[in-house]
Design an enzyme around this catalytic site. Structure first.
Site, PDB file in Angstrom:
ATOM      1  N   TYR A  32       0.823  -1.209   0.000  1.00  0.00           N
ATOM      2  CA  TYR A  32       0.000   0.000   0.000  1.00  0.00           C
ATOM      3  C   TYR A  32       0.861   1.264   0.000  1.00  0.00           C
ATOM      4  O   TYR A  32       0.671   2.164  -0.834  1.00  0.00           O
ATOM      5  CB  TYR A  32      -0.935  -0.001   1.216  1.00  0.00           C
ATOM      6  CG  TYR A  32      -1.881   1.167   1.234  1.00  0.00           C
ATOM      7  CD1 TYR A  32      -3.045   1.144   0.477  1.00  0.00           C
ATOM      8  CD2 TYR A  32      -1.613   2.311   1.996  1.00  0.00           C
ATOM      9  CE1 TYR A  32      -3.920   2.222   0.480  1.00  0.00           C
ATOM     10  CE2 TYR A  32      -2.484   3.385   1.999  1.00  0.00           C
ATOM     11  CZ  TYR A  32      -3.632   3.338   1.247  1.00  0.00           C
ATOM     12  OH  TYR A  32      -4.487   4.412   1.235  1.00  0.00           O
ATOM     13  N   LYS A  59       1.197   4.058  -3.142  1.00  0.00           N
ATOM     14  CA  LYS A  59       0.832   5.462  -3.022  1.00  0.00           C
ATOM     15  C   LYS A  59       2.027   6.377  -3.287  1.00  0.00           C
ATOM     16  O   LYS A  59       1.861   7.505  -3.786  1.00  0.00           O
ATOM     17  CB  LYS A  59       0.234   5.730  -1.645  1.00  0.00           C
ATOM     18  CG  LYS A  59      -1.105   5.032  -1.413  1.00  0.00           C
ATOM     19  CD  LYS A  59      -2.157   5.483  -2.424  1.00  0.00           C
ATOM     20  CE  LYS A  59      -3.541   4.969  -2.075  1.00  0.00           C
ATOM     21  NZ  LYS A  59      -4.584   5.481  -2.998  1.00  0.00           N
TER      22      LYS A  59
END
Length: 261
Positions: A150, A154
């Site tokens: 994650y 990002k």
């Protein structure tokens, strides 16, 4: 503050959480909002509440994104604003226990989905000579956290934002990234309710001593898409209640308490 009456914005992942908050803030500023989500029924319901339109979309499907861009402009006219909020989370996991399948799934939706959506709509904006895009990053991309897919996904979204901003700037298209801190969204609330996350520790980690409200992210997105941000492109804006600036304060005893009068 200016309004954007007559302009159309599409929000991916717009049926709930940060995406819904972005759609609501845009609608409040006069945008015609298209709620795009993989959950068609939820998109329809959110669009009904906000007085917008709905468009089912799975951002992991390249052909579906191309078709959605064509359908949106055929049905609703030029899309001048885009928020790429569709994404998936992951639980904190030791790297040796995190499968390549799960890694690829996070990257496929968060990074590849953002890329495909931004290019599908941004290319049309560039040809018209106008438009603005907001991508959704995360403060977890800016610090070490046990989110080994994650956080990197990002971070890549923020880098992609800069690349597209440089490429499309002279074509009249601005693109910026918002990196939210810990936001009181349904997934986080579910983790809190199940005992997986401690809300007090999340609040204590922020300089302002609280979680971010989804509507605060939405207002930032509405600003960055508006003409009030006409000279802003390629930035990564944290909306985090000071989580980033407070993350090192534990070394010195923690964030100081509020001063009294």
């Amino acid at each position: 503050m200016s309004t954007q009456n007559g302009r159309t914005a599409l929000v991916t992942g717009g049926a709930s959480g940060i995406g819904e908050a972005c759609a609501a803030a845009l609608a409040a500023k006069g945008w015609r909002v298209i709620i795009s989500d993989v959950r068609a029924d939820a998109a329809q319901e959110t669009a009904r509440r906000l007085g917008g339109e709905a468009l089912a979309l799975d951002v992991s499907d390249e052909a579906a994104i191309t078709a959605a861009a064509e359908e949106a402009e055929r049905r609703f006219g030029p899309v001048d604003g885009l928020v790429t909020s569709a994404g998936v989370l992951q639980p904190p996991t030791p790297p040796e226990n995190f499968s390549a399948f799960d890694f690829d799934r996070v990257m496929n939706v968060n990074l590849r989905g953002t890329w495909l959506t931004a290019v599908a709509f941004g290319t049309r904006m560039a040809r018209r000579g106008r438009g603005a895009i907001v991508t959704i990053g995360s403060v977890t991309s800016l610090r070490a956290v046990p989110l080994h897919a994650y956080g990197p996904s990002k971070a890549a979204v923020a880098a992609l934002t800069q690349c597209l901003a440089a490429d499309w700037g002279r074509s009249g298209v601005r693109i910026n990234c918002i990196s939210p801190g810990y936001v009181a969204t349904p997934p986080l609330q579910k983790a809190i309710d199940s005992g997986q996350r401690d809300p007090r520790s999340l609040e204590e980690a922020a300089a302002m001593g609280r979680l971010v409200r989804a509507e605060e992210v939405g207002k930032a997105a509405a600003f960055l898409l508006s003409d009030d941000a006409s000279a802003i492109t390629g930035v990564n804006l944290p909306v985090d209640c000071g989580w980033l600036v407070a993350s090192h304060m534990g070394t010195y005893g923690g964030v100081p308490p509020a001063r009294g009068e």
